[in-house]
Motif scaffolding. Structure first.
Motif, PDB file in Angstrom:
ATOM      1  N   GLU A   1       7.424 -12.984   3.001  1.00  0.00           N
ATOM      2  CA  GLU A   1       6.180 -12.273   2.791  1.00  0.00           C
ATOM      3  C   GLU A   1       6.401 -10.759   2.739  1.00  0.00           C
ATOM      4  OE1 GLU A   1       2.639 -12.589   5.605  1.00  0.00           O
ATOM      5  OE2 GLU A   1       3.310 -14.660   5.267  1.00  0.00           O
ATOM      6  N   ARG A   2       7.111 -10.246   3.763  1.00  0.00           N
ATOM      7  CA  ARG A   2       7.329  -8.808   3.856  1.00  0.00           C
ATOM      8  C   ARG A   2       8.118  -8.286   2.662  1.00  0.00           C
ATOM      9  NH1 ARG A   2       4.658  -9.669   7.966  1.00  0.00           N
ATOM     10  NH2 ARG A   2       3.132  -9.517   6.341  1.00  0.00           N
ATOM     11  N   VAL A   3       9.166  -9.035   2.281  1.00  0.00           N
ATOM     12  CA  VAL A   3      10.006  -8.602   1.169  1.00  0.00           C
ATOM     13  C   VAL A   3       9.173  -8.470  -0.095  1.00  0.00           C
ATOM     14  CG1 VAL A   3      11.834  -9.399  -0.373  1.00  0.00           C
ATOM     15  CG2 VAL A   3      12.195  -9.409   2.081  1.00  0.00           C
ATOM     16  N   GLY A   4       8.254  -9.411  -0.293  1.00  0.00           N
ATOM     17  CA  GLY A   4       7.385  -9.335  -1.459  1.00  0.00           C
ATOM     18  C   GLY A   4       6.441  -8.153  -1.360  1.00  0.00           C
ATOM     19  N   GLU A   5       5.820  -8.036  -0.213  1.00  0.00           N
ATOM     20  CA  GLU A   5       4.795  -7.018  -0.021  1.00  0.00           C
ATOM     21  C   GLU A   5       5.355  -5.606  -0.183  1.00  0.00           C
ATOM     22  OE1 GLU A   5       3.210  -7.399   3.824  1.00  0.00           O
ATOM     23  OE2 GLU A   5       1.652  -5.855   3.557  1.00  0.00           O
ATOM     24  N   PHE A   6       6.514  -5.375   0.427  1.00  0.00           N
ATOM     25  CA  PHE A   6       7.078  -4.021   0.398  1.00  0.00           C
ATOM     26  C   PHE A   6       8.075  -3.839  -0.741  1.00  0.00           C
ATOM     27  CE2 PHE A   6       5.633  -1.635   4.081  1.00  0.00           C
ATOM     28  CZ  PHE A   6       4.918  -2.617   4.747  1.00  0.00           C
ATOM     29  N   ASP A   7       8.220  -4.865  -1.581  1.00  0.00           N
ATOM     30  CA  ASP A   7       9.098  -4.754  -2.725  1.00  0.00           C
ATOM     31  C   ASP A   7      10.513  -4.382  -2.286  1.00  0.00           C
ATOM     32  OD1 ASP A   7       9.879  -4.771  -5.324  1.00  0.00           O
ATOM     33  OD2 ASP A   7       9.237  -2.716  -5.747  1.00  0.00           O
TER      34      ASP A   7
ATOM     35  N   THR B   1       8.960   8.954  11.720  1.00  0.00           N
ATOM     36  CA  THR B   1       9.739  10.151  11.424  1.00  0.00           C
ATOM     37  C   THR B   1      10.317  10.017  10.030  1.00  0.00           C
ATOM     38  OG1 THR B   1      10.299  10.219  13.754  1.00  0.00           O
ATOM     39  CG2 THR B   1      11.576  11.613  12.314  1.00  0.00           C
ATOM     40  N   GLN B   2      10.090  10.979   9.199  1.00  0.00           N
ATOM     41  CA  GLN B   2      10.581  10.978   7.813  1.00  0.00           C
ATOM     42  C   GLN B   2      10.389   9.613   7.162  1.00  0.00           C
ATOM     43  OE1 GLN B   2      11.306  13.685   6.653  1.00  0.00           O
ATOM     44  NE2 GLN B   2      12.435  14.952   8.073  1.00  0.00           N
ATOM     45  N   PRO B   3       9.148   9.113   7.093  1.00  0.00           N
ATOM     46  CA  PRO B   3       8.959   7.733   6.640  1.00  0.00           C
ATOM     47  C   PRO B   3       9.418   7.491   5.209  1.00  0.00           C
ATOM     48  CG  PRO B   3       6.856   8.872   6.757  1.00  0.00           C
ATOM     49  CD  PRO B   3       7.865   9.776   7.390  1.00  0.00           C
ATOM     50  N   THR B   4       9.459   8.528   4.371  1.00  0.00           N
ATOM     51  CA  THR B   4       9.794   8.272   2.972  1.00  0.00           C
ATOM     52  C   THR B   4      11.144   8.856   2.571  1.00  0.00           C
ATOM     53  OG1 THR B   4       8.555  10.244   2.340  1.00  0.00           O
ATOM     54  CG2 THR B   4       7.391   8.153   2.260  1.00  0.00           C
ATOM     55  N   ARG B   5      11.971   9.222   3.561  1.00  0.00           N
ATOM     56  CA  ARG B   5      13.283   9.766   3.219  1.00  0.00           C
ATOM     57  C   ARG B   5      14.068   8.742   2.397  1.00  0.00           C
ATOM     58  NH1 ARG B   5      16.925  12.284   7.773  1.00  0.00           N
ATOM     59  NH2 ARG B   5      15.668  14.084   7.239  1.00  0.00           N
ATOM     60  N   GLY B   6      14.557   9.172   1.269  1.00  0.00           N
ATOM     61  CA  GLY B   6      15.397   8.296   0.452  1.00  0.00           C
ATOM     62  C   GLY B   6      14.637   7.285  -0.379  1.00  0.00           C
ATOM     63  N   LEU B   7      13.307   7.339  -0.375  1.00  0.00           N
ATOM     64  CA  LEU B   7      12.549   6.376  -1.175  1.00  0.00           C
ATOM     65  C   LEU B   7      12.286   6.926  -2.571  1.00  0.00           C
ATOM     66  CD1 LEU B   7       9.871   4.807   1.192  1.00  0.00           C
ATOM     67  CD2 LEU B   7      12.235   4.167   0.778  1.00  0.00           C
ATOM     68  N   ASP B   8      12.159   5.994  -3.539  1.00  0.00           N
ATOM     69  CA  ASP B   8      11.816   6.435  -4.885  1.00  0.00           C
ATOM     70  C   ASP B   8      10.317   6.709  -4.960  1.00  0.00           C
ATOM     71  OD1 ASP B   8      10.334   4.066  -5.673  1.00  0.00           O
ATOM     72  OD2 ASP B   8      12.267   3.052  -5.739  1.00  0.00           O
ATOM     73  N   VAL B   9       9.898   7.351  -6.038  1.00  0.00           N
ATOM     74  CA  VAL B   9       8.504   7.792  -6.113  1.00  0.00           C
ATOM     75  C   VAL B   9       7.516   6.630  -6.015  1.00  0.00           C
ATOM     76  CG1 VAL B   9       8.726  10.005  -7.245  1.00  0.00           C
ATOM     77  CG2 VAL B   9       8.800   7.923  -8.605  1.00  0.00           C
ATOM     78  N   GLY B  10       7.883   5.504  -6.622  1.00  0.00           N
ATOM     79  CA  GLY B  10       6.982   4.360  -6.559  1.00  0.00           C
ATOM     80  C   GLY B  10       6.798   3.889  -5.120  1.00  0.00           C
ATOM     81  N   SER B  11       7.901   3.830  -4.400  1.00  0.00           N
ATOM     82  CA  SER B  11       7.834   3.364  -3.023  1.00  0.00           C
ATOM     83  C   SER B  11       7.119   4.368  -2.137  1.00  0.00           C
ATOM     84  CB  SER B  11       9.238   3.132  -2.471  1.00  0.00           C
ATOM     85  OG  SER B  11       9.965   2.336  -3.356  1.00  0.00           O
ATOM     86  N   ILE B  12       7.295   5.650  -2.444  1.00  0.00           N
ATOM     87  CA  ILE B  12       6.594   6.665  -1.655  1.00  0.00           C
ATOM     88  C   ILE B  12       5.098   6.459  -1.792  1.00  0.00           C
ATOM     89  CG2 ILE B  12       6.072   9.136  -1.502  1.00  0.00           C
ATOM     90  CD1 ILE B  12       8.952   9.708  -2.233  1.00  0.00           C
ATOM     91  N   GLU B  13       4.682   6.218  -3.042  1.00  0.00           N
ATOM     92  CA  GLU B  13       3.265   5.977  -3.285  1.00  0.00           C
ATOM     93  C   GLU B  13       2.790   4.804  -2.423  1.00  0.00           C
ATOM     94  OE1 GLU B  13       2.560   4.356  -7.110  1.00  0.00           O
ATOM     95  OE2 GLU B  13       0.380   4.509  -6.971  1.00  0.00           O
ATOM     96  N   PHE B  14       3.563   3.741  -2.442  1.00  0.00           N
ATOM     97  CA  PHE B  14       3.177   2.553  -1.690  1.00  0.00           C
ATOM     98  C   PHE B  14       3.113   2.829  -0.187  1.00  0.00           C
ATOM     99  CE2 PHE B  14       4.471  -1.176   0.754  1.00  0.00           C
ATOM    100  CZ  PHE B  14       3.441  -2.030   0.429  1.00  0.00           C
ATOM    101  N   VAL B  15       4.146   3.500   0.326  1.00  0.00           N
ATOM    102  CA  VAL B  15       4.192   3.752   1.770  1.00  0.00           C
ATOM    103  C   VAL B  15       3.050   4.675   2.182  1.00  0.00           C
ATOM    104  CG1 VAL B  15       5.524   4.862   3.597  1.00  0.00           C
ATOM    105  CG2 VAL B  15       6.632   3.282   2.024  1.00  0.00           C
TER     106      VAL B  15
END
Ligand SMILES: Nc1ncnc2c1ncn2[C@@H]1O[C@H](COP(=O)(O)OP(=O)(O)OP(=O)(O)O)[C@@H](O)[C@H]1O
Ligand SMILES: [Mg+2]
Lengths: 527, 401
Positions: free
Chosen positions: A381-387, A424-438
């Motif tokens: 479930e989590r893997v799907g949800e968070f891509d 702390t730094q929740p989006t460090r190293g994430l791509d823009v799409g994932s940042i949007e999601f987070v």
């Protein structure tokens, strides 16, 4: 030196991390590699650097096909690499790290440290680095460590320098300095392969942009493209770069921190009498240049390490003096700064990591027994949800791409009922799409009436999320300002200016856009 | 940089020791300690003096810690020496012991420890924990004894010893590096294997036909001119067998090699951060393999000391745990050759003291003296390790992606 990759394919089991990739790096250019988390950028660079062998394809240097059996061959061919996670021996000095693998000797295998020192000084002079050859690496700030990595490559006469997400751990000021260094290097004819998720940087420095998705090259982009064009090319759908935070509706104070003081192992006062409140349904962002006490602050909230005084009340109950487990049980979600050491167990699978702090409770355990079926269905479930891009839920966490490791930690912490979220730094190293999601998830958590405390060194992120921004400098609170405060003002505050002064100065000297005076007091001994 | 643990250990080091000291001169009685040339020392005053020295050293160490500076090795050595001497002065109060004899005995017991510690260090500096030192020593002792006895040539026996250690090390390397079996488990298994094998052969061959199989004899002592004539130091250090001279050489070679050569830099990098070494073009597992083998040869050579250097015959289980004490010496010596030498000497001294004091009938029960080296070991391993940092990748296999 001209470098060509032709038809590189790399598989990990059934997963094709690189699928028939071709690209050319011309002499003296900055070639940007853009792509989502897990697109295969680091994998491709590891092949290029001889760290892993490709299943198909060839590497061509100056029209000569070459075969690398290890990094030594790649270095001999003039390729240098600065890894996403630094490859420095912490207890060695700068000189020892620099010479490792290509040691100058005075006959009989005796090390010639003096020769290396001289080379380091020479290179430092040429590029304006301020690096002491005899400093022990673990005592250096990350920005300087990165310079050591660059020196390591230059000492070996690298003509192509690979930089894998070099700016993820840098302050904006250090990033600017790195850009300057990159320009000097390319002016000298060195080519640079530059990987980053920050589109602003891409636009600032790239000569050529190659975009990867799901292990393939999906196209080239023009350096003049707008950030949203780049983003949608990368993710394959339109991305909103700034998430609409909607309106927040803060209610009663849930987290009350009073007079929090932390003294570290070296007897340094790292958090100095910090007080603030976070309300239900409110996001408070702690901003500031890295190393001004933010990390220690969050660790103290969680009950980790250090000598701590003061009081931290969550809905009226004191948290200080409790164990980490009790704090987590009290409903605190925690995303640590360093996912590799504090957030994940590398030798556990993705599924196991997703229940790391929940494993001993229903529904994942019955008595002392783990319920594997539940753990697996949760993971799916989590893997799907968070891509999360992993070969399978049984993949070891250590083999995930940098951004996907971060997503595993976020998925675990954001998917249980929370009374408080500390990230702390929740989006460090994430791509823009994932940042949007987070960002959306964090806002959803806020709308759920959870108080949220985010530590971020990215002013963009602070502005995007915050209801209020608390700026820290040298362990103390400079001020707490509204979330829509201008970037310039925030930049000045992170350099230690009190809010009123910062407002005045910002009004008097509007800065060039995109280059705020961020931490500009040369605190870390930078030139 | 000092960790919390480091601070804790130093408080222990600083506070506990003075506590022990006070009891020391409290019990002291007037008397003489007599040496070769009867050098009488009023034991009470001497003990107090040495205890004060201990306190001063501890205080200085504390000061250094307070200033966040590392405590240098020589300080620990000075502390250890002063502590032991102070203890000795008290213990032999009113009696006579030969200082030269005591030191000779200590060195004799330290030799295998030093070889063993060098072996452990060569492995652990690359990240491979070698629990099989005991087995390597025993194998070296056995094979050197048998070969020397069969061929009637001590030198051939001495060459056979490292080969035996090498063989054990090869097994360790193959299983732990190539097949990634847990290093500790392989080590323990190898110890049991060597022990069983030597016991079996001893029972079948060496014991019944001792004349052919187990009468290797001993190396003669060679006195080095001039140096050997220095009082006390001369007979202790420079009137020794070839094995001990080789040990001096080995310590120096390992020290220089580890800290001043290309080889050593690579070895240390592999033990601290194998990925970094790999990206610098160093073949991590090859370095580890090689070092475990070299270590095995060193330990095997050290094993020959039991048979060809000290006793002259092989006997069952004759290493008696020296391999494990060697590990402790390595840790106490902070994975440095010189440090390991001093730690080993300390252990050897404590061990020797037990027999010496037993003979002269000192105020301490002999059971306590039997315990002493092991208590010391526990202190070494538990109390002092905190502020010592082992190689970061110690014990972790390296799997290339
Ligand atoms: N050693 C490995 N074993 C199995 N799978 C691996 C291994 N290394 C990488 N992968 C997989 O290959 C894919 C590509 O990973 P890579 O690290 O190249 O991504 P990336 O583009 O660098 O992403 P990021 O931006 O998050 O760093 C990922 O799905 C990852 O899980
Ligand atoms: Mg990557």
């Amino acid at each position: 030196m001209k470098l060509e990759l032709r038809g590189i394919t790399k598989r990990f089991g059934s997963l094709v991390a690189n699928d028939d990739i071709s690209l050319t790096v011309e002499p003296g250019e900055v070639h940007c590699l853009l792509g989502e988390n897990g697109a295969g950028k680091s994998t491709l660079m590891n092949v290029l650097y001889g760290l892993s062998a490709a299943d198909a394809g060839e590497i061509v240097v100056d029209d000569e096909p070459v075969a690398f059996s290890g990094p030594a061959d790649a270095m001999a061919a003039g390729i240098g690499m600065v890894h996403q996670h630094f490859m420095l021996v912490p207890v060695f000095t700068v000189a020892e790290n620099v010479m490792l693998g290509a040691e100058p000797t005075r006959g009989a295998g005796l090390l010639d440290v003096e020769a290396t020192r001289a080379r380091i000084r020479e290179i430092s002079e040429q590029y304006g680095f301020d690096v002491d050859p005899d400093a022990v690496v673990e005592h250096l700030p990350v920005g300087v460590q990165q310079r050591v990595e660059i020196i390591k490559a230059l000492v070996r006469d690298a003509r192509v320098l690979i930089l894998d997400e070099p700016t993820a751990v840098l302050t904006p000021q250090e990033t600017d300095e790195l850009m300057g260094i990159m320009r000097q290097l390319t002016a000298d004819g060195t080519s640079i392969v530059f990987i980053t998720h920050k589109l602003r940087e891409v636009r600032a420095i790239a000569d050529r942009i190659t975009v990867m998705r799901l292990g393939r090259v999906v196209g080239q982009a023009h350096p003049e493209s707008t950030e949203s064009e780049l983003a949608s090319l990368m993710v394959g759908r339109p991305v909103s770069l700034v998430v609409d935070a909607g309106t927040s509706d803060p209610a009663e104070v849930v987290l009350a921190v009073r007079g929090l003081t932390v003294v570290d192992d070296r007897d340094q006062l790292v958090v100095d009498d910090v007080s603030f409140d976070v309300r239900a349904g409110e996001i408070l962002v702690v901003a500031g240049v890295q190393g001004n006490g933010q990390t220690e602050l969050t660790e103290a909230l969680l009950g980790l390490g250090g000598r701590v005084r003061g009081s931290v009340r969550l809905a009226g109950t004191e948290l200080l003096g409790r164990s980490v487990r009790e704090v987590l049980r009290a409903g605190v979600g925690f995303v640590p700064e360093d996912r590799r050491t504090d957030g994940l167990v590398g030798q556990f699978t993705v599924a196991e990591n997703l229940v790391l702090d929940l494993y001993d409770r229903s529904p994942f355990a019955r008595g002392p027994m783990l319920r594997h079926a539940r753990i697996r269905s949760n993971a799916a479930e989590r893997v799907g949800e968070f891509d999360i891009r992993a070969g399978s839920i049984d993949t070891l966490a250590s083999t995930l791409s940098g951004g996907n490791q971060q997503k595993v930690v976020l998925a675990r912490e954001l998917s249980r009922p929370l009374k408080l979220l500390v990230a702390t730094q929740p989006t460090r190293g994430l791509d823009v799409g994932s940042i949007e999601f987070v960002h959306r998830r964090i806002i959803a958590e806020r709308d759920n009436r959870t108080p949220v405390l985010i530590v971020s060194t990215e002013l963009d992120e602070a502005s995007a999320l915050a209801d209020r921004i608390l700026v820290m400098y040298r362990g103390s609170v400079v001020g707490i300002v509204p979330g829509d405060t201008e970037r310039d003002v925030l930049g000045l505050m992170t350099a230690g200016y009190a809010p009123e002064q910062a407002f005045e100065r910002a009004a008097a000297h509007p800065t060039r856009t995109g280059h705020p005076e961020y931490g500009g007091d040369g605190d870390e001994g930078e030139p | 940089m000092f960790t919390v643990l480091g601070l804790g250990a130093l408080v222990l080091f600083g506070l506990l020791a003075p506590g022990g000291e006070r009891s020391t001169f409290g019990i002291s009685t007037a008397g003489d300690i007599v040496e070769i040339d009867p050098l009488g020392v009023p034991s009470r005053q001497a003990a107090i003096l040495l205890a004060l020295l201990c306190l001063a050293v501890a205080g200085y160490a504390f000061l250094l810690t307070a200033r966040a500076e590392p405590v240098p090795l020589w300080l620990s050595v000075l502390f250890g020496t002063a502590f032991v001497l102070s203890f000795l002065t008290w213990a032999v109060a009113g009696e006579t012991i030969s200082l030269t004899g005591a030191l000779q005995g200590s060195l004799a017991l330290s030799v295998p420890l030093i070889f063993g510690a060098l072996c452990g260090m060569l492995g652990e500096r690359t990240g491979v924990i070698n629990i099989a030192i005991e087995g390597q020593l025993l194998a070296g002792a056995f094979l050197s004894g048998v070969v020397a006895s069969l061929l009637g040539n001590l030198w051939v026996g001495l060459i056979a010893a490292p080969l035996a250690g090498l063989l054990v090390a090869y097994l360790l390397a193959v299983f732990s590096i190539r097949y990634l079996v847990n290093q500790i488990i392989v080590g323990v298994v190898l110890n049991v294997l060597v022990l069983g094998l030597t016991n079996f052969l001893y029972g079948r061959l060496l014991s019944p036909q001792a004349g052919t199989w187990n009468s290797p004899g001993r190396f003669p002592r060679w006195k080095i001119p001039v140096l050997g004539d220095i009082p006390v130091i001369g007979p202790v250090l420079f009137d020794q067998t070839v094995i001990v001279y080789c040990m001096y050489l080995a310590v120096i070679v390992v020290h220089v090699a580890l800290f001043h050569t290309r080889w050593g830099l690579r070895v240390r990098a592999v033990g601290e951060h194998p990925e970094a070494a790999d990206t610098a073009g160093i073949a991590v597992n090859a370095v580890r393999f090689r070092n475990v083998l070299i270590g095995g040869a060193v330990a095997g050579f050290g094993g020959a000391y039991f048979t060809l250097g000290a006793i002259g015959v092989f006997s069952r289980e004759m290493t008696a745990g020296a391999g494990f004490i060697a590990l402790a010496a390595m840790i106490l010596g902070r994975w440095k050759p010189m440090g390991a030498v001093f730690a080993a000497l300390l252990f050897g001294f404590a061990n020797n003291l037990q027999s010496v004091l037993g003979i002269i009938g000192s105020p301490i029960p002999s059971e306590f003296m039997l315990m002493a080296p092991y208590v010391l070991t526990i202190f070494a391993v538990a109390g002092l390790v905190g502020r010592i940092r082992p190689p970061a990748a110690n014990g972790q296999p390296y799997i290339k992606s």
